[in-house]
Design a protein around this motif. Structure first.
Motif, short mmCIF file in Angstrom:
data_model
loop_
_atom_site.label_atom_id
_atom_site.label_comp_id
_atom_site.label_asym_id
_atom_site.label_seq_id
_atom_site.Cartn_x
_atom_site.Cartn_y
_atom_site.Cartn_z
N GLU A 130 0.82 -1.21 0.00
CA GLU A 130 0.00 0.00 0.00
C GLU A 130 0.86 1.27 0.00
O GLU A 130 0.40 2.33 -0.44
N ALA A 131 2.09 1.15 0.47
CA ALA A 131 3.00 2.29 0.47
C ALA A 131 3.59 2.58 -0.91
O ALA A 131 4.27 3.59 -1.09
N GLY A 132 3.32 1.69 -1.88
CA GLY A 132 3.84 1.88 -3.22
C GLY A 132 5.10 1.11 -3.50
O GLY A 132 5.87 1.45 -4.41
N LEU A 133 5.33 0.06 -2.71
CA LEU A 133 6.51 -0.78 -2.88
C LEU A 133 6.09 -2.16 -3.37
O LEU A 133 5.15 -2.75 -2.83
N GLU A 134 6.79 -2.66 -4.36
CA GLU A 134 6.50 -3.98 -4.92
C GLU A 134 7.34 -5.03 -4.20
O GLU A 134 8.58 -5.01 -4.27
N VAL A 135 6.69 -5.95 -3.50
CA VAL A 135 7.40 -6.99 -2.76
C VAL A 135 7.91 -8.05 -3.74
O VAL A 135 7.13 -8.65 -4.48
N VAL A 136 9.22 -8.29 -3.73
CA VAL A 136 9.79 -9.30 -4.62
C VAL A 136 10.32 -10.52 -3.85
O VAL A 136 10.51 -11.58 -4.43
N ARG A 137 10.54 -10.36 -2.54
CA ARG A 137 10.87 -11.50 -1.68
C ARG A 137 10.14 -11.34 -0.37
O ARG A 137 10.09 -10.24 0.19
N ASP A 138 9.57 -12.43 0.11
CA ASP A 138 8.81 -12.42 1.36
C ASP A 138 9.05 -13.78 2.01
O ASP A 138 8.46 -14.78 1.60
N GLU A 139 9.95 -13.83 2.99
CA GLU A 139 10.38 -15.10 3.55
C GLU A 139 10.43 -15.03 5.07
O GLU A 139 10.79 -13.99 5.63
N LEU A 140 10.09 -16.12 5.72
CA LEU A 140 10.20 -16.24 7.16
C LEU A 140 11.48 -16.97 7.52
O LEU A 140 11.79 -18.01 6.93
N GLU A 141 12.22 -16.44 8.45
CA GLU A 141 13.48 -17.03 8.90
C GLU A 141 13.44 -17.16 10.42
O GLU A 141 13.00 -16.25 11.12
N THR A 142 13.94 -18.27 10.93
CA THR A 142 14.01 -18.48 12.37
C THR A 142 15.40 -18.13 12.87
O THR A 142 16.40 -18.63 12.37
N MET A 143 15.45 -17.25 13.86
CA MET A 143 16.70 -16.87 14.50
C MET A 143 16.72 -17.45 15.91
O MET A 143 15.72 -17.40 16.62
N VAL A 144 17.86 -17.98 16.30
CA VAL A 144 18.00 -18.50 17.66
C VAL A 144 18.66 -17.42 18.52
O VAL A 144 19.86 -17.17 18.41
N GLU A 145 17.84 -16.77 19.33
CA GLU A 145 18.32 -15.77 20.27
C GLU A 145 18.62 -16.44 21.61
O GLU A 145 18.19 -17.58 21.84
N PRO A 146 19.34 -15.78 22.51
CA PRO A 146 19.64 -16.41 23.80
C PRO A 146 18.40 -16.90 24.55
O PRO A 146 18.46 -17.90 25.27
N GLU A 147 17.24 -16.23 24.34
CA GLU A 147 16.02 -16.63 25.03
C GLU A 147 15.26 -17.74 24.30
O GLU A 147 14.30 -18.29 24.83
N GLY A 148 15.65 -18.03 23.07
CA GLY A 148 14.95 -19.05 22.29
C GLY A 148 14.77 -18.63 20.85
O GLY A 148 15.35 -17.65 20.39
N GLU A 149 13.95 -19.39 20.12
CA GLU A 149 13.76 -19.14 18.70
C GLU A 149 12.78 -17.97 18.47
O GLU A 149 11.77 -17.86 19.16
N VAL A 150 13.09 -17.16 17.47
CA VAL A 150 12.23 -16.05 17.06
C VAL A 150 12.14 -16.07 15.54
O VAL A 150 13.16 -16.22 14.85
N ARG A 151 10.92 -15.93 15.01
CA ARG A 151 10.73 -15.91 13.56
C ARG A 151 10.59 -14.47 13.08
O ARG A 151 9.80 -13.70 13.62
N TRP A 152 11.38 -14.14 12.07
CA TRP A 152 11.36 -12.82 11.46
C TRP A 152 10.88 -12.93 10.02
O TRP A 152 11.17 -13.91 9.34
N GLN A 153 10.17 -11.93 9.59
CA GLN A 153 9.74 -11.85 8.19
C GLN A 153 10.68 -10.92 7.45
O GLN A 153 10.81 -9.75 7.78
N TRP A 154 11.35 -11.47 6.45
CA TRP A 154 12.25 -10.67 5.61
C TRP A 154 11.51 -10.24 4.36
O TRP A 154 11.01 -11.08 3.60
N LEU A 155 11.46 -8.95 4.14
CA LEU A 155 10.84 -8.39 2.95
C LEU A 155 11.87 -7.62 2.13
O LEU A 155 12.62 -6.79 2.68
#
Length: 207
Positions: A177-202
């Motif tokens: 909606e901001a006028g940006l065309e998404v060409v990659r949209d992927e979820l990645e799991t990062m292991v932080e000291p407190e445990g796993e966290v999933r981030w969305q990479w755009l």
């Protein structure tokens, strides 16, 4: 104190050493991989804006070495450290939802593990600002939180902190909606000291 921005600013000032040690315990291959892919798309010596530049970690140093880096951050202490590591960069103390930056002034805008400190209702307006800062055909790369969090305040690394975020579908919709065309949209799991966290990479391009 009820202002999320002030909580974040004072928090990262207070925990600079602890935060650096916490970061050092995380394997961050995803950030460097996505950054490498972005650099393949940018001009040879690009103008890049980093939202939440922090203390000037490896990815920021790579951007500064490759071209002209402008970094914005709320935390004075994080910026003090960044100035030691990024001597040629333009570093601005301020709120990137309000700071004035040149329209169509950048080939790329990046934000790594920062937008989880942003209130939900400010993400859409920020993405519209990002689109305005990009030159036509410019690129936006960000890691965004991947769960619906209307806003959490509490103790983190020994200080008060604020976290929030939207779900992946909302993140993508607001980006488009901001006028940006998404060409990659992927979820990645990062292991932080407190445990796993999933981030969305755009990865998105200004139309």
């Amino acid at each position: 104190m009820n202002d999320p921005k002030r909580i974040v600013e004072l928090g990262y000032d207070a925990i600079a050493d602890r935060f650096a040690e916490w970061q050092s315990r995380i394997s961050d291959d995803s950030r460097l991989r996505y950054l490498g892919d972005l650099l393949e798309l940018l001009p040879e010596s690009p103008d890049v804006l980093e939202l939440g530049v922090g203390a000037g970690v490896e990815s920021s140093r790579t951007l500064a070495q490759r071209g002209r880096l402008t970094g914005v951050d709320l935390s004075r202490e994080q910026l003090r450290r960044a100035r030691e590591r990024l001597p040629g960069a333009t570093l601005i103390h301020g709120d990137f939802t309000a700071v004035e930056l040149p329209q169509a002034g950048f080939d790329g805008v990046v934000s790594f593990y920062v937008l989880n400190n942003l209130p939900q209702d400010e993400l859409g307006p920020l993405l519209r600002r990002v689109a305005g800062w990009l030159r036509p055909g410019g690129w936006f790369l960000a890691s965004l939180p991947s769960s619906d969090n209307p806003g959490w305040r509490g103790e983190w690394l020994g200080t008060e902190m604020y976290f929030a975020g939207c779900d992946p579908k909302t993140n993508r919709r607001l980006t488009e909606e901001a006028g940006l065309e998404v060409v990659r949209d992927e979820l990645e799991t990062m292991v932080e000291p407190e445990g796993e966290v999933r981030w969305q990479w755009l990865l998105a391009r200004r139309r």
